[in-house]
Design a protein around this motif. Sequence first.
Motif, PDB file in Angstrom:
ATOM      1  N   GLY A   1       0.791  -1.191   0.000  1.00 26.13           N
ATOM      2  CA  GLY A   1       0.000   0.000   0.000  1.00 26.13           C
ATOM      3  C   GLY A   1       0.842   1.268   0.000  1.00 26.13           C
ATOM      4  N   GLN A   2       2.014   1.213   0.626  1.00 24.24           N
ATOM      5  CA  GLN A   2       2.861   2.410   0.690  1.00 24.24           C
ATOM      6  C   GLN A   2       3.346   2.820  -0.696  1.00 24.24           C
ATOM      7  OE1 GLN A   2       5.939   1.530   3.492  1.00 24.24           O
ATOM      8  NE2 GLN A   2       4.526   1.398   5.221  1.00 24.24           N
ATOM      9  N   ALA A   3       3.670   1.852  -1.532  1.00 28.45           N
ATOM     10  CA  ALA A   3       4.128   2.157  -2.890  1.00 28.45           C
ATOM     11  C   ALA A   3       3.009   2.823  -3.688  1.00 28.45           C
ATOM     12  CB  ALA A   3       4.614   0.891  -3.593  1.00 28.45           C
ATOM     13  N   LEU A   4       1.777   2.365  -3.502  1.00 30.11           N
ATOM     14  CA  LEU A   4       0.648   2.994  -4.192  1.00 30.11           C
ATOM     15  C   LEU A   4       0.501   4.445  -3.751  1.00 30.11           C
ATOM     16  CD1 LEU A   4      -1.847   0.013  -3.955  1.00 30.11           C
ATOM     17  CD2 LEU A   4      -0.882   0.945  -6.060  1.00 30.11           C
ATOM     18  N   PRO A  17      -6.123  -5.085   0.977  1.00 30.83           N
ATOM     19  CA  PRO A  17      -6.524  -6.475   1.226  1.00 30.83           C
ATOM     20  C   PRO A  17      -6.295  -6.885   2.681  1.00 30.83           C
ATOM     21  CG  PRO A  17      -4.505  -6.385  -0.082  1.00 30.83           C
ATOM     22  CD  PRO A  17      -4.971  -4.986   0.100  1.00 30.83           C
ATOM     23  N   HIS A  18      -7.239  -7.626   3.206  1.00 33.83           N
ATOM     24  CA  HIS A  18      -7.115  -8.169   4.554  1.00 33.83           C
ATOM     25  C   HIS A  18      -6.956  -9.679   4.502  1.00 33.83           C
ATOM     26  CE1 HIS A  18      -7.951  -4.307   6.332  1.00 33.83           C
ATOM     27  NE2 HIS A  18      -8.952  -4.177   5.471  1.00 33.83           N
ATOM     28  N   GLY A  19      -6.713 -10.184   3.343  1.00 33.16           N
ATOM     29  CA  GLY A  19      -6.503 -11.593   3.065  1.00 33.16           C
ATOM     30  C   GLY A  19      -6.293 -11.690   1.569  1.00 33.16           C
ATOM     31  N   GLY A  20      -5.719 -12.730   1.098  1.00 32.87           N
ATOM     32  CA  GLY A  20      -5.449 -12.830  -0.328  1.00 32.87           C
ATOM     33  C   GLY A  20      -4.226 -12.017  -0.706  1.00 32.87           C
ATOM     34  N   PHE A  21      -4.039 -11.800  -1.988  1.00 31.69           N
ATOM     35  CA  PHE A  21      -2.833 -11.106  -2.446  1.00 31.69           C
ATOM     36  C   PHE A  21      -3.099 -10.222  -3.652  1.00 31.69           C
ATOM     37  CE2 PHE A  21      -2.976 -15.517  -3.758  1.00 31.69           C
ATOM     38  CZ  PHE A  21      -2.906 -15.444  -5.137  1.00 31.69           C
ATOM     39  N   TYR A  22      -4.260  -9.554  -3.658  1.00 27.51           N
ATOM     40  CA  TYR A  22      -4.610  -8.639  -4.743  1.00 27.51           C
ATOM     41  C   TYR A  22      -4.981  -7.271  -4.194  1.00 27.51           C
ATOM     42  CZ  TYR A  22      -5.213 -12.804  -7.637  1.00 27.51           C
ATOM     43  OH  TYR A  22      -5.019 -13.973  -8.310  1.00 27.51           O
ATOM     44  N   TYR A  23      -4.535  -6.257  -4.888  1.00 27.44           N
ATOM     45  CA  TYR A  23      -5.026  -4.899  -4.692  1.00 27.44           C
ATOM     46  C   TYR A  23      -5.914  -4.581  -5.885  1.00 27.44           C
ATOM     47  CZ  TYR A  23      -1.918  -3.383  -0.917  1.00 27.44           C
ATOM     48  OH  TYR A  23      -1.276  -3.229   0.280  1.00 27.44           O
ATOM     49  N   TRP A  24      -7.024  -3.905  -5.643  1.00 25.92           N
ATOM     50  CA  TRP A  24      -7.858  -3.367  -6.712  1.00 25.92           C
ATOM     51  C   TRP A  24      -7.627  -1.868  -6.739  1.00 25.92           C
ATOM     52  CZ3 TRP A  24     -10.546  -5.561 -10.528  1.00 25.92           C
ATOM     53  CH2 TRP A  24     -10.783  -6.936 -10.430  1.00 25.92           C
ATOM     54  N   VAL A  25      -7.092  -1.380  -7.841  1.00 27.21           N
ATOM     55  CA  VAL A  25      -6.777   0.032  -8.014  1.00 27.21           C
ATOM     56  C   VAL A  25      -7.810   0.621  -8.967  1.00 27.21           C
ATOM     57  CG1 VAL A  25      -5.047   1.664  -8.865  1.00 27.21           C
ATOM     58  CG2 VAL A  25      -4.309  -0.417  -7.656  1.00 27.21           C
ATOM     59  N   THR A  26      -8.344   1.779  -8.617  1.00 28.61           N
ATOM     60  CA  THR A  26      -9.275   2.488  -9.490  1.00 28.61           C
ATOM     61  C   THR A  26      -8.616   3.786  -9.923  1.00 28.61           C
ATOM     62  OG1 THR A  26     -11.175   1.524  -8.344  1.00 28.61           O
ATOM     63  CG2 THR A  26     -11.593   3.472  -9.707  1.00 28.61           C
ATOM     64  N   ALA A  27      -8.357   3.886 -11.213  1.00 21.59           N
ATOM     65  CA  ALA A  27      -7.741   5.082 -11.787  1.00 21.59           C
ATOM     66  C   ALA A  27      -8.773   6.205 -11.840  1.00 21.59           C
ATOM     67  CB  ALA A  27      -7.214   4.769 -13.184  1.00 21.59           C
ATOM     68  N   PRO A  28      -8.314   7.434 -11.994  1.00 20.38           N
ATOM     69  CA  PRO A  28      -9.259   8.550 -12.132  1.00 20.38           C
ATOM     70  C   PRO A  28     -10.163   8.366 -13.357  1.00 20.38           C
ATOM     71  CG  PRO A  28      -7.049   9.367 -11.667  1.00 20.38           C
ATOM     72  CD  PRO A  28      -6.921   7.895 -11.949  1.00 20.38           C
ATOM     73  N   PRO A  29     -11.323   9.008 -13.350  1.00 20.12           N
ATOM     74  CA  PRO A  29     -12.242   8.909 -14.487  1.00 20.12           C
ATOM     75  C   PRO A  29     -11.560   9.285 -15.801  1.00 20.12           C
ATOM     76  CG  PRO A  29     -13.281  10.051 -12.657  1.00 20.12           C
ATOM     77  CD  PRO A  29     -11.836   9.874 -12.294  1.00 20.12           C
ATOM     78  N   GLY A  78       7.775  -1.521  -9.739  1.00 16.93           N
ATOM     79  CA  GLY A  78       6.639  -1.859 -10.598  1.00 16.93           C
ATOM     80  C   GLY A  78       5.479  -0.894 -10.425  1.00 16.93           C
ATOM     81  N   ILE A  79       5.178  -0.547  -9.190  1.00 13.90           N
ATOM     82  CA  ILE A  79       4.098   0.406  -8.910  1.00 13.90           C
ATOM     83  C   ILE A  79       4.464   1.784  -9.464  1.00 13.90           C
ATOM     84  CG2 ILE A  79       2.839   1.610  -7.074  1.00 13.90           C
ATOM     85  CD1 ILE A  79       1.983  -1.313  -7.490  1.00 13.90           C
ATOM     86  N   ARG A  80       5.730   2.170  -9.358  1.00 12.02           N
ATOM     87  CA  ARG A  80       6.169   3.458  -9.918  1.00 12.02           C
ATOM     88  C   ARG A  80       5.913   3.491 -11.426  1.00 12.02           C
ATOM     89  NH1 ARG A  80       9.600   5.615 -12.943  1.00 12.02           N
ATOM     90  NH2 ARG A  80      10.876   3.760 -13.214  1.00 12.02           N
ATOM     91  N   ARG A  81       6.235   2.400 -12.102  1.00 13.57           N
ATOM     92  CA  ARG A  81       6.038   2.342 -13.556  1.00 13.57           C
ATOM     93  C   ARG A  81       4.562   2.428 -13.922  1.00 13.57           C
ATOM     94  NH1 ARG A  81      10.380  -2.326 -15.436  1.00 13.57           N
ATOM     95  NH2 ARG A  81      12.182  -1.376 -14.397  1.00 13.57           N
ATOM     96  N   ILE A  82       3.719   1.722 -13.193  1.00 18.61           N
ATOM     97  CA  ILE A  82       2.278   1.788 -13.454  1.00 18.61           C
ATOM     98  C   ILE A  82       1.772   3.200 -13.173  1.00 18.61           C
ATOM     99  CG2 ILE A  82      -0.004   0.970 -12.717  1.00 18.61           C
ATOM    100  CD1 ILE A  82       1.369  -1.795 -12.276  1.00 18.61           C
TER     101      ILE A  82
END
Length: 93
Positions: A1-4, A17-29, A78-82
Amino acid sequence: GQALARHMPPGTTWTTPHGGFYYWVTAPPGVDTVTLSAAAKQKKVAYVPGRPFYASDDGHTQIRLSYSRVDDDLIDEGIRRIGDVLTSALEDR
Protein backbone atom coordinates in the motif's frame (compact mmCIF):
# COMPACT_ATOMS: atom_id res chain seq x y z
CA GLY A 1 0.00 0.00 0.00
CA GLN A 2 2.86 2.41 0.69
CA ALA A 3 4.13 2.16 -2.89
CA LEU A 4 0.65 2.99 -4.19
CA ALA A 5 0.50 6.07 -1.96
CA ARG A 6 3.90 7.19 -3.24
CA HIS A 7 3.42 6.64 -6.96
CA MET A 8 -0.25 6.82 -8.00
CA PRO A 9 -1.56 10.06 -9.49
CA PRO A 10 -4.13 12.15 -7.57
CA GLY A 11 -7.66 10.78 -7.82
CA THR A 12 -6.52 7.13 -7.78
CA THR A 13 -7.96 4.89 -5.07
CA TRP A 14 -7.32 1.28 -4.03
CA THR A 15 -8.50 -1.42 -1.72
CA THR A 16 -6.42 -2.67 1.18
CA PRO A 17 -6.52 -6.47 1.23
CA HIS A 18 -7.11 -8.17 4.55
CA GLY A 19 -6.50 -11.59 3.06
CA GLY A 20 -5.45 -12.83 -0.33
CA PHE A 21 -2.83 -11.11 -2.45
CA TYR A 22 -4.61 -8.64 -4.74
CA TYR A 23 -5.03 -4.90 -4.69
CA TRP A 24 -7.86 -3.37 -6.71
CA VAL A 25 -6.78 0.03 -8.01
CA THR A 26 -9.27 2.49 -9.49
CA ALA A 27 -7.74 5.08 -11.79
CA PRO A 28 -9.26 8.55 -12.13
CA PRO A 29 -12.24 8.91 -14.49
CA GLY A 30 -11.39 8.86 -18.18
CA VAL A 31 -8.51 6.39 -17.87
CA ASP A 32 -9.03 3.15 -19.80
CA THR A 33 -6.85 0.50 -18.17
CA VAL A 34 -7.39 -1.97 -21.01
CA THR A 35 -5.88 0.47 -23.50
CA LEU A 36 -3.04 1.39 -21.15
CA SER A 37 -1.96 -2.20 -20.53
CA ALA A 38 0.13 -2.06 -23.74
CA ALA A 39 1.95 1.06 -22.48
CA ALA A 40 2.63 -0.73 -19.18
CA LYS A 41 4.07 -3.73 -21.00
CA GLN A 42 6.44 -1.39 -22.85
CA LYS A 43 7.72 -0.36 -19.40
CA LYS A 44 8.15 -4.07 -18.57
CA VAL A 45 5.36 -4.20 -16.02
CA ALA A 46 2.01 -5.94 -16.29
CA TYR A 47 -1.36 -5.76 -14.62
CA VAL A 48 -4.78 -7.25 -15.21
CA PRO A 49 -7.39 -4.69 -16.33
CA GLY A 50 -10.57 -4.80 -14.25
CA ARG A 51 -13.07 -4.96 -17.12
CA PRO A 52 -13.08 -8.79 -17.54
CA PHE A 53 -14.19 -9.18 -13.91
CA TYR A 54 -17.52 -7.43 -14.54
CA ALA A 55 -20.62 -8.78 -16.26
CA SER A 56 -21.42 -5.25 -17.47
CA ASP A 57 -19.05 -2.80 -19.17
CA ASP A 58 -17.87 -1.52 -15.78
CA GLY A 59 -14.32 -1.86 -14.55
CA HIS A 60 -12.65 0.08 -17.37
CA THR A 61 -10.80 2.27 -14.85
CA GLN A 62 -9.75 -0.60 -12.59
CA ILE A 63 -6.58 -2.66 -12.28
CA ARG A 64 -6.09 -5.88 -10.35
CA LEU A 65 -2.57 -6.09 -8.96
CA SER A 66 -1.11 -9.24 -7.49
CA TYR A 67 1.78 -8.98 -5.08
CA SER A 68 2.35 -12.69 -4.65
CA ARG A 69 5.63 -14.20 -5.80
CA VAL A 70 7.23 -10.78 -6.27
CA ASP A 71 10.28 -9.69 -4.33
CA ASP A 72 9.48 -6.77 -2.05
CA ASP A 73 12.20 -4.60 -3.59
CA LEU A 74 10.61 -5.01 -7.04
CA ILE A 75 7.12 -4.01 -5.92
CA ASP A 76 7.95 -0.32 -5.48
CA GLU A 77 9.55 -0.08 -8.93
CA GLY A 78 6.64 -1.86 -10.60
CA ILE A 79 4.10 0.41 -8.91
CA ARG A 80 6.17 3.46 -9.92
CA ARG A 81 6.04 2.34 -13.56
CA ILE A 82 2.28 1.79 -13.45
CA GLY A 83 1.88 5.19 -11.79
CA ASP A 84 3.90 6.76 -14.61
CA VAL A 85 1.61 5.14 -17.20
CA LEU A 86 -1.52 6.44 -15.45
CA THR A 87 -0.02 9.91 -15.00
CA SER A 88 0.94 10.10 -18.70
CA ALA A 89 -2.60 9.09 -19.70
CA LEU A 90 -4.07 11.82 -17.53
CA GLU A 91 -1.71 14.42 -18.98
CA ASP A 92 -2.61 13.38 -22.55
CA ARG A 93 -6.36 13.88 -22.04
